[in-house]
Design a protein around this motif. Structure first.
Motif, PDB file in Angstrom:
ATOM      1  N   SER A 132       0.843  -1.206   0.000  1.00 16.59           N
ATOM      2  CA  SER A 132       0.000   0.000   0.000  1.00 16.59           C
ATOM      3  C   SER A 132       0.878   1.256   0.000  1.00 16.59           C
ATOM      4  N   ALA A 162       2.095   1.802  -3.415  1.00 11.45           N
ATOM      5  CA  ALA A 162       1.004   2.310  -4.266  1.00 11.45           C
ATOM      6  C   ALA A 162       0.784   3.807  -4.055  1.00 11.45           C
ATOM      7  N   CYS A 195       2.945   5.975  -2.996  1.00 14.44           N
ATOM      8  CA  CYS A 195       4.108   6.739  -3.471  1.00 14.44           C
ATOM      9  C   CYS A 195       4.103   6.830  -4.997  1.00 14.44           C
ATOM     10  N   PHE A 196       3.607   5.779  -5.670  1.00  5.09           N
ATOM     11  CA  PHE A 196       3.614   5.756  -7.137  1.00  5.09           C
ATOM     12  C   PHE A 196       2.428   6.524  -7.715  1.00  5.09           C
ATOM     13  N   ASP A 197       1.240   6.258  -7.199  1.00  6.21           N
ATOM     14  CA  ASP A 197       0.034   6.860  -7.779  1.00  6.21           C
ATOM     15  C   ASP A 197      -1.068   6.898  -6.707  1.00  6.21           C
ATOM     16  N   HIS A 203      -3.758   8.624  -6.467  1.00  5.45           N
ATOM     17  CA  HIS A 203      -5.122   8.673  -6.977  1.00  5.45           C
ATOM     18  C   HIS A 203      -5.657   7.258  -7.227  1.00  5.45           C
ATOM     19  N   PHE A 204      -4.849   6.435  -7.903  1.00  4.01           N
ATOM     20  CA  PHE A 204      -5.270   5.073  -8.217  1.00  4.01           C
ATOM     21  C   PHE A 204      -5.424   4.252  -6.935  1.00  4.01           C
ATOM     22  N   LYS A 250      -6.278   5.274  -4.082  1.00  2.34           N
ATOM     23  CA  LYS A 250      -7.540   5.658  -3.441  1.00  2.34           C
ATOM     24  C   LYS A 250      -8.715   4.935  -4.107  1.00  2.34           C
ATOM     25  N   LEU A 251      -8.675   4.865  -5.446  1.00  3.34           N
ATOM     26  CA  LEU A 251      -9.748   4.160  -6.169  1.00  3.34           C
ATOM     27  C   LEU A 251      -9.802   2.681  -5.798  1.00  3.34           C
ATOM     28  N   ARG A 252      -8.663   2.112  -5.441  1.00  8.94           N
ATOM     29  CA  ARG A 252      -8.617   0.695  -5.057  1.00  8.94           C
ATOM     30  C   ARG A 252      -8.999   0.484  -3.595  1.00  8.94           C
ATOM     31  N   ILE A 261      -7.688   1.993  -0.899  1.00 10.18           N
ATOM     32  CA  ILE A 261      -6.631   2.204   0.094  1.00 10.18           C
ATOM     33  C   ILE A 261      -6.929   3.493   0.857  1.00 10.18           C
ATOM     34  N   ARG A 282     -16.211   2.135  -6.451  1.00 12.63           N
ATOM     35  CA  ARG A 282     -15.093   2.765  -7.162  1.00 12.63           C
ATOM     36  C   ARG A 282     -14.086   1.727  -7.656  1.00 12.63           C
ATOM     37  N   TYR A 289      -0.316  12.382 -13.000  1.00 12.15           N
ATOM     38  CA  TYR A 289      -0.912  11.792 -11.789  1.00 12.15           C
ATOM     39  C   TYR A 289      -0.017  10.733 -11.157  1.00 12.15           C
ATOM     40  N   PHE A 295       9.515   6.520 -10.894  1.00 18.37           N
ATOM     41  CA  PHE A 295       9.468   5.663  -9.706  1.00 18.37           C
ATOM     42  C   PHE A 295      10.146   4.317  -9.998  1.00 18.37           C
ATOM     43  N   MET A 301      -0.816  -3.554  -8.900  1.00 12.77           N
ATOM     44  CA  MET A 301      -1.572  -2.551  -8.123  1.00 12.77           C
ATOM     45  C   MET A 301      -3.069  -2.606  -8.438  1.00 12.77           C
TER      46      MET A 301
END
Lengths: 282, 243
Positions: A163, A166, A168-170, A172-173, A175-177, A179, B81, B92, B97, B107
């Motif tokens: 997590s 995730a 650190c990388f993105d 926004h994504f 959050k959609l998953r 997390i 979602r 975004y 990385f 992911m």
């Protein structure tokens, strides 16, 4: 260097210093990788300077009011965690600019620390120790606290690894998953805060950002994955701390500054090597 | 009610009914109505500040509305979602990385139990990399890929969520012309199996992939796209912009 190895066998304080350095390097490598990739090194700087407030108050209560159970390191941990939670809270719920928070915490923490240290009887040399570090003063009790913090940091990083990667990388994504991004970001800041406390004993408040970011920064130029980056950063950190200790013992110079100068030189060499390798490839 | 009429027998995947949204009493969306049916490929267009991003954030469950006027697969967006396969615009995510391609795709499996991804998660991730013809890059470093390859990996990540709906946010903003054309071919291929929403500023490319177009500027207006009638679309868009 041979003299240093002989001295290690002879002096317990030197062994404590080396063990403290190696333990701090483990957290430094793991959390440093997150700090560099998430680009929050200046938040780590604000936390490290805010820590002086906690150290100052704990030391004041310890000496003036006889609160002997309150080791300055406990004060450091409490203030570091408070700083981390406050920064996260202000960022997410009050939508304030992060650079403003950094500036405020940086200065206010220092001011509180200086104020309490000046009101505490004893040597003012202690202030210099906290600011620029003196790993040779690490006690067996400090070592126990460092080991406990280290275990907490490593366990939390393993538990929340995917997590944290995730967010650190993105973010926004993630959050959609589903997390909980805000909670995890604050957890990351708390992990950074605890690592900062460990590093304060090694290199002091002023130079914490350097040791937190330089090994991870060098590792990022060569690593293909975050795991590799963490491993390489940990090894580099151990090398910097050990060689810095050895050189400072040999030439009787400040250990914290020596560790940072060695790290800085290796960083410049690796950056030049990395950019020339990139040019050659293209 | 605006509907993307693809198949009248199937129930709409996305239903937006009388949606209004305001930031600090400033209305961004007013009385928006539309439905998206299964199999559609909807381009969402409109001027800057017109409310496209707000609409996207509402559909993704990032912003909630006081009235429950938005439904995705008959649920409130914030509850489903995970059902949306979101492909973000370039700024975004962190392009530099240090992460391997397979880890990026995994992911899409986030949210499950356990410390680490299961064998099933890895199987799904590899399957979707194969769909995107990127399975040979699974162990490659993500930053070393080209812009087009990175986008394929991010699509594989979205597919790994086992979604029915793919949402693209400004997908061609960082691609050269050749990569853009490859992307539109890919989009048409994906549309055989997935319902697709594309938020874009690139009006001239819309006829290459869209089956219908939603113009968002506080209110919405809708055009069902007919192949070979690109000029009608451009006239329609120009009229909307001038208004």
């Amino acid at each position: 260097m041979f003299e240093f190895i002989t001295a290690l066998q002879e002096f317990a304080f030197l062994r404590y210093a080396l063990i403290a350095g190696i333990l701090a390097s483990i957290s430094c490598g793991i959390v440093g990788a997150f700090v560099v990739t998430k680009r929050i090194s200046y938040l780590a700087g604000a936390i490290s300077h805010f820590v002086l407030g906690g150290i100052g108050i704990a030391r004041y209560l310890n000496i003036v009011h006889g609160w002997t159970f309150l080791d300055p390191m406990y004060g450091a941990v409490i203030f570091a965690l408070l700083a981390a939670i406050f920064i996260g809270y202000v960022r997410f719920w009050h939508k304030q600019r992060e650079d403003t928070i950094i500036g405020v915490m940086w200065a206010v923490g220092m001011a509180v620390g200086v104020m309490f240290i000046s009101q505490t009887p004893g040597y003012n040399e202690d202030l210099m120790t906290y600011l620029f570090g003196n790993i040779l003063l690490v006690t067996a009790e400090d070592l126990r606290i460092i080991a406990v913090l280290d275990v907490i940091i490593v366990v939390l990083c393993i538990f929340f690894y995917r997590s944290l990667v995730a967010i650190c990388f993105d973010e926004h994504f993630a959050k959609l998953r589903g997390i909980k991004v805000r909670r995890l970001y604050i957890l990351l800041l708390c992990l950074t805060a605890m690592t900062v406390v460990l590093l304060v004993t090694v290199v002091g408040i002023v130079m914490v950002i350097a040791l937190l970011t330089i090994p991870a920064g060098i590792a990022s130029q060569f690593a293909k994955s975050l795991g590799q980056m963490m491993l390489l950063a940990t090894l580099l950190s151990i090398v910097f701390v050990t060689s810095g200790l050895g050189v400072s013992y040999q030439y009787d110079v400040p250990s914290g500054a020596t560790i940072i100068i060695i790290s800085g030189i290796i960083y410049v060499i690796s950056a030049v090597f990395s950019s020339s390798r990139f040019r050659f490839k293209n | 009610m605006i509907m993307t009429h693809r198949n009248k027998n199937t129930e709409a995947l996305i239903k937006v009914n009388n949606l209004s949204f305001a930031y600090d009493k400033r209305n961004v969306l007013e009385n928006v109505n539309f439905e998206v049916n299964e199999g559609d490929c909807l381009a969402i267009v409109g001027p800057n500040g017109g409310g496209k991003s707000t609409l996207l954030n509402i559909l993704c469950g990032e912003l909630s509305t006081t009235n429950s006027s938005v439904a995705i697969c008959n649920n409130v967006p914030s509850q489903v979602r995970k059902l949306l396969g979101y492909i973000p615009q370039k700024n975004y995510y962190d392009e530099q990385f240090p992460i391997k391609v397979l880890q990026v795709v995994l992911m899409g499996r986030l949210g499950g139990k356990g410390f680490w991804y299961s064998k099933y998660d890895k199987k799904i991730a590899l399957e979707n990399l194969r769909k995107m013809q990127m399975e040979n890059f699974a162990q490659h470093s993500f930053p070393s890929l080209s812009g087009g390859q990175k986008q394929r990996v991010l699509i594989a990540r979205a597919l790994a969520t086992e979604t029915k709906i793919l949402v693209f946010d400004e997908p061609t903003s960082s691609l050269d012309v050749h990569s853009q054309n490859l992307f539109y071919d890919l989009l048409c291929d994906l549309n055989k199996d997935y319902t697709i929403l594309v938020v874009t500023h690139n009006i001239h490319e819309v006829p290459k992939f869209a089956k219908s177009v939603l113009f968002v500027n506080k209110n919405t207006d809708f055009l069902s796209f007919t192949k070979g009638k690109e000029q009608d679309f451009y006239h329609w868009y120009q009229e909307k912009i001038n208004v």
